[in-house]
Design a protein around this motif. Structure first.
Motif, PDB file in Angstrom:
ATOM      1  N   THR A   1       1.099  -1.384  -0.201  1.00  0.00           N
ATOM      2  CA  THR A   1       0.119   0.022   0.012  1.00  0.00           C
ATOM      3  C   THR A   1       0.938   1.351   0.042  1.00  0.00           C
ATOM      4  OG1 THR A   1      -1.807  -1.171   1.217  1.00  0.00           O
ATOM      5  CG2 THR A   1      -2.057   1.283   1.210  1.00  0.00           C
ATOM      6  N   SER A   2       2.018   1.223   1.003  1.00  0.00           N
ATOM      7  CA  SER A   2       2.790   2.553   0.778  1.00  0.00           C
ATOM      8  C   SER A   2       3.311   2.529  -0.509  1.00  0.00           C
ATOM      9  CB  SER A   2       3.682   2.107   1.939  1.00  0.00           C
ATOM     10  OG  SER A   2       4.622   1.396   1.743  1.00  0.00           O
ATOM     11  N   ALA A   3       3.664   1.415  -1.184  1.00  0.00           N
ATOM     12  CA  ALA A   3       4.288   1.888  -2.504  1.00  0.00           C
ATOM     13  C   ALA A   3       3.229   1.862  -3.678  1.00  0.00           C
ATOM     14  CB  ALA A   3       5.045   0.433  -2.858  1.00  0.00           C
ATOM     15  N   LYS A   4       2.142   2.189  -3.386  1.00  0.00           N
ATOM     16  CA  LYS A   4       0.953   2.521  -4.272  1.00  0.00           C
ATOM     17  C   LYS A   4       0.668   1.103  -5.213  1.00  0.00           C
ATOM     18  CE  LYS A   4       1.211   7.506  -4.049  1.00  0.00           C
ATOM     19  NZ  LYS A   4       1.931   7.483  -2.749  1.00  0.00           N
ATOM     20  N   LYS A   5       0.805  -0.046  -4.855  1.00  0.00           N
ATOM     21  CA  LYS A   5       0.448  -1.334  -5.363  1.00  0.00           C
ATOM     22  C   LYS A   5      -0.807  -1.818  -4.870  1.00  0.00           C
ATOM     23  CE  LYS A   5       5.182  -2.087  -6.780  1.00  0.00           C
ATOM     24  NZ  LYS A   5       6.338  -3.314  -6.925  1.00  0.00           N
ATOM     25  N   TYR A   6      -1.721  -1.291  -5.035  1.00  0.00           N
ATOM     26  CA  TYR A   6      -3.021  -1.361  -4.219  1.00  0.00           C
ATOM     27  C   TYR A   6      -3.504  -2.553  -4.667  1.00  0.00           C
ATOM     28  CZ  TYR A   6      -2.585   3.585  -3.551  1.00  0.00           C
ATOM     29  OH  TYR A   6      -2.072   4.883  -3.148  1.00  0.00           O
ATOM     30  N   GLY A   7      -3.548  -3.263  -6.008  1.00  0.00           N
ATOM     31  CA  GLY A   7      -4.263  -4.481  -6.378  1.00  0.00           C
ATOM     32  C   GLY A   7      -3.217  -5.828  -5.429  1.00  0.00           C
TER      33      GLY A   7
END
Length: 127
Positions: free
Chosen positions: A91-97
Motif C-alpha cells: 500500500t505504501s508503494a501504491k501497489k493497491y491490487g
C-alpha cells in the motif's frame, strides 16, 4: 560479546530500531535469523527496515513472501501478520491490487484481524 540467542539478538535489534539506528538494528535482526531462520518477528522487523529505506519495497515483500513459502509449519497467526505487513508495504508503494490480495488472504484466515481490516478499507478507498 554478542549474544548467541535469536530472541536476545532480536530484542537488541528492537532497541537499536527505537533509537533510529537502523544499520545496527538490521545487523542484529540478520544475526537473529542466522541463529533461528524461523524467527518471524525478527524477519518482519528486518523487512520493515527494508521497506522504510528508499526503493527496498521489493526486498521487504520478497523476504516476507519467501518466509511464508519456506515455513510450512508457520503459526497461522504469524501467517496472518505476514500477509498484513506485506499489504501495508505494498500500500505504501501504491501497489493497491497486490496489497488487496494480501489483506484478503489475511482475513480469510482471521476475519477479525484489525490491522488487515483497516488496511483493506484503506486500499478500497484508494482504488
Amino acid at each position: 560479546h554478542m549474544p548467541t540467542d535469536a530472541l536476545a539478538l532480536m530484542l537488541l535489534g528492537d532497541v537499536y530500531a527505537k533509537q533510529s539506528n537502523r544499520e545496527m538494528a538490521r545487523k542484529h535482526y540478520e544475526s537473529a535469523l542466522r541463529y533461528d531462520a524461523s524467527c518471524t518477528e525478527a524477519l518482519i522487523s528486518l523487512a520493515m527496515i527494508h521497506a522504510h529505506d528508499e526503493g527496498r519495497v521489493e526486498a521487504a515483500v520478497a523476504l516476507m513472501q519467501q518466509h511464508m513459502n519456506t515455513c510450512p509449519m508457520l503459526d497461522p497467526a504469524m501467517r496472518v501478520t505476514l500477509h498484513s505487513k506485506i499489504g501495508y508495504v505494498l500500500t505504501s508503494a501504491k501497489k493497491y491490487g497486490e496489497a488487496l490480495e494480501h489483506y484478503q488472504a489475511a482475513l480469510a484466515v482471521n476475519a477479525q484481524h484489525e490491522d488487515s481490516r483497516r488496511g483493506l478499507e484503506r486500499v478500497e478507498r484508494l482504488l
